[in-house]
Scaffold this motif. Structure first.
Motif, mmCIF file in Angstrom:
data_model
loop_
_atom_site.group_PDB
_atom_site.id
_atom_site.type_symbol
_atom_site.label_atom_id
_atom_site.label_comp_id
_atom_site.label_asym_id
_atom_site.label_seq_id
_atom_site.Cartn_x
_atom_site.Cartn_y
_atom_site.Cartn_z
ATOM 1 N N UNK A 57 -24.943 47.968 79.236
ATOM 2 C CA UNK A 57 -25.624 48.635 80.346
ATOM 3 C C UNK A 57 -25.321 50.128 80.293
ATOM 4 N N UNK A 58 -24.063 50.461 80.086
ATOM 5 C CA UNK A 58 -23.666 51.866 80.022
ATOM 6 C C UNK A 58 -24.416 52.607 78.915
ATOM 7 N N UNK A 59 -24.607 51.966 77.787
ATOM 8 C CA UNK A 59 -25.364 52.590 76.700
ATOM 9 C C UNK A 59 -26.798 52.863 77.114
ATOM 10 N N UNK A 60 -27.387 51.921 77.829
ATOM 11 C CA UNK A 60 -28.757 52.106 78.311
ATOM 12 C C UNK A 60 -28.817 53.239 79.338
ATOM 13 N N UNK A 61 -27.799 53.331 80.201
ATOM 14 C CA UNK A 61 -27.737 54.428 81.171
ATOM 15 C C UNK A 61 -27.701 55.766 80.427
ATOM 16 N N UNK A 62 -26.873 55.832 79.410
ATOM 17 C CA UNK A 62 -26.771 57.074 78.634
ATOM 18 C C UNK A 62 -28.064 57.385 77.884
ATOM 19 N N UNK A 63 -28.767 56.344 77.443
ATOM 20 C CA UNK A 63 -30.049 56.533 76.771
ATOM 21 C C UNK A 63 -31.065 57.157 77.734
ATOM 22 N N UNK A 64 -31.117 56.639 78.956
ATOM 23 C CA UNK A 64 -32.018 57.206 79.969
ATOM 24 C C UNK A 64 -31.597 58.644 80.276
ATOM 25 N N UNK A 65 -30.309 58.871 80.402
ATOM 26 C CA UNK A 65 -29.815 60.222 80.674
ATOM 27 C C UNK A 65 -30.254 61.198 79.576
ATOM 28 N N UNK B 232 -27.792 66.071 84.485
ATOM 29 C CA UNK B 232 -26.453 66.103 83.875
ATOM 30 C C UNK B 232 -25.479 65.201 84.617
ATOM 31 N N UNK B 233 -25.770 64.874 85.862
ATOM 32 C CA UNK B 233 -24.901 63.994 86.650
ATOM 33 C C UNK B 233 -25.338 62.527 86.611
ATOM 34 N N UNK B 234 -26.470 62.247 85.994
ATOM 35 C CA UNK B 234 -27.012 60.890 85.982
ATOM 36 C C UNK B 234 -26.016 59.917 85.353
ATOM 37 N N UNK B 235 -25.705 58.863 86.066
ATOM 38 C CA UNK B 235 -24.843 57.805 85.547
ATOM 39 C C UNK B 235 -23.358 58.075 85.648
ATOM 40 N N UNK B 236 -22.966 59.222 86.157
ATOM 41 C CA UNK B 236 -21.539 59.550 86.217
ATOM 42 C C UNK B 236 -20.735 58.559 87.047
ATOM 43 N N UNK B 237 -21.288 58.080 88.120
ATOM 44 C CA UNK B 237 -20.550 57.162 88.988
ATOM 45 C C UNK B 237 -20.842 55.696 88.700
ATOM 46 N N UNK B 238 -21.587 55.445 87.660
ATOM 47 C CA UNK B 238 -21.861 54.069 87.258
ATOM 48 C C UNK B 238 -20.658 53.488 86.536
ATOM 49 N N UNK B 239 -19.970 54.294 85.785
ATOM 50 C CA UNK B 239 -18.797 53.932 84.999
ATOM 51 C C UNK B 239 -19.074 52.718 84.114
ATOM 52 N N UNK C 187 -34.618 47.254 85.190
ATOM 53 C CA UNK C 187 -35.015 46.811 83.859
ATOM 54 C C UNK C 187 -34.804 47.916 82.819
ATOM 55 N N UNK C 188 -34.860 49.165 83.251
ATOM 56 C CA UNK C 188 -34.628 50.276 82.314
ATOM 57 C C UNK C 188 -33.224 50.245 81.723
ATOM 58 N N UNK C 189 -32.294 49.568 82.393
ATOM 59 C CA UNK C 189 -30.891 49.593 81.995
ATOM 60 C C UNK C 189 -30.391 48.253 81.462
ATOM 61 N N UNK C 190 -31.310 47.328 81.258
ATOM 62 C CA UNK C 190 -30.929 45.991 80.800
ATOM 63 C C UNK C 190 -31.559 45.690 79.450
ATOM 64 N N UNK C 191 -30.750 45.135 78.574
ATOM 65 C CA UNK C 191 -31.235 44.708 77.263
ATOM 66 C C UNK C 191 -31.595 43.228 77.230
#
Length: 106
Positions: free
Chosen positions: A3-11, A94-101, A51-55
């Motif tokens: 999930x974190x990888x997908x978050x970073x991909x969107x970022x 630049x802050x997108x996903x920072x608090x998702x951890x 769905x954008x963050x799920x593989x």
């Protein structure tokens, strides 16, 4: 992919738009995120956003809090931040996903 990888991909895509000036992707993310907030938990719009963050289906269940983690405070906080981040424009990417951890991948 996590999930974190997908978050970073969107970022990365959001940051690319900040550089290029084309805001079509970020506008779409923002539109779906706002609709998801308005429509509420377990809505079709929230599912579309997450769905954008799920593989795979298991990750989507996690993101939708339908995997038995609906009372986990840390995961609920991460899910909330992930949704709230989507309402921002490219200027705050630049802050997108920072608090998702990494908590959503646990």
């Amino acid at each position: 992919m996590t999930i974190r990888s997908k978050v970073l991909e969107v970022k990365r895509r959001l940051l690319d738009e900040f550089i290029t000036g084309d805001h079509s992707f970020s506008s779409g993310v923002q539109e779906v995120a706002l609709a998801a907030i308005n429509d509420g938990p377990h809505s079709d719009k929230l599912r579309e956003y997450m769905t954008m963050f799920a593989d795979d289906p298991k990750q989507l269940l996690r993101l939708m809090a339908e995997d038995g983690t609906d009372t986990d405070a840390d995961m609920n906080r991460a899910r909330s931040y992930l949704l709230a981040d989507g309402t921002c424009g490219t200027e705050t990417a630049t802050n997108f996903g920072n608090n998702t951890t990494l908590v959503l991948d646990q």
